[in-house]
Write a protein that holds these residues in place. Sequence first.
Motif, short mmCIF file in Angstrom:
data_model
loop_
_atom_site.label_atom_id
_atom_site.label_comp_id
_atom_site.label_asym_id
_atom_site.label_seq_id
_atom_site.Cartn_x
_atom_site.Cartn_y
_atom_site.Cartn_z
N LYS A 162 30.18 8.66 20.77
CA LYS A 162 30.23 8.50 22.23
C LYS A 162 30.46 7.06 22.64
O LYS A 162 31.07 6.78 23.67
N GLU A 163 29.95 6.13 21.84
CA GLU A 163 30.10 4.70 22.11
C GLU A 163 31.40 4.14 21.52
O GLU A 163 31.65 2.94 21.60
N ASN A 164 32.22 5.02 20.92
CA ASN A 164 33.48 4.61 20.29
C ASN A 164 33.27 3.53 19.23
O ASN A 164 34.06 2.59 19.12
N LYS A 165 32.22 3.68 18.46
CA LYS A 165 31.91 2.73 17.38
C LYS A 165 32.47 3.28 16.07
O LYS A 165 32.19 4.41 15.69
N ASP A 166 33.25 2.46 15.40
CA ASP A 166 33.79 2.87 14.11
C ASP A 166 32.68 2.98 13.07
O ASP A 166 31.73 2.20 13.08
N VAL A 167 32.84 3.94 12.18
CA VAL A 167 31.85 4.20 11.14
C VAL A 167 32.54 4.30 9.79
O VAL A 167 33.62 4.88 9.68
N ILE A 168 31.93 3.72 8.79
CA ILE A 168 32.33 3.95 7.41
C ILE A 168 31.20 4.75 6.78
O ILE A 168 30.06 4.30 6.75
N LEU A 169 31.51 5.94 6.35
CA LEU A 169 30.52 6.82 5.73
C LEU A 169 30.42 6.44 4.26
O LEU A 169 31.36 6.63 3.49
N ARG A 170 29.30 5.85 3.89
CA ARG A 170 29.07 5.43 2.50
C ARG A 170 28.03 6.36 1.88
O ARG A 170 26.94 6.51 2.40
N MET A 171 28.40 6.94 0.75
CA MET A 171 27.55 7.94 0.12
C MET A 171 27.09 7.49 -1.26
O MET A 171 27.91 7.36 -2.16
N PRO A 172 25.81 7.26 -1.43
CA PRO A 172 25.30 7.04 -2.79
C PRO A 172 25.44 8.33 -3.58
O PRO A 172 25.06 9.40 -3.11
N ILE A 173 26.03 8.24 -4.75
CA ILE A 173 26.22 9.42 -5.60
C ILE A 173 25.42 9.22 -6.88
O ILE A 173 25.58 8.23 -7.59
#
Length: 104
Positions: A15-26
């Motif tokens: 909603k805030e138009n903030k970019d996100v990088i989804l980082r996943m510990p595997i």
Amino acid sequence: ADGNLWDNTLETLAKENKDVILRMPIIPNINDTKTHMEHAASIAVKYKNIKNVEIMPYHSIGADKWNQLGLEYSLKNLSTATPTQKDLWNAMLNDALSKAGWNT
């Protein structure tokens, strides 16, 4: 973690138009599955502000901190992810993202 917390946070950022990088510990034998990668892909498709999805392969660098704190490190018998494992996980993730229709 509570799925609603993640959804609420990602929804707010969208909603805030903030970019996100989804980082996943595997972590091997814990969440290195096709199902986990497919779930990550579905999140990436749902939130258009997710600009990239990255894998963070397990490593044992933090194990000494647990020992210093007098805590038992529950993953002490787990080896750091190999380059082959990393390649496999990235291929699984890319396949799941492609099948979900996600593109950056």
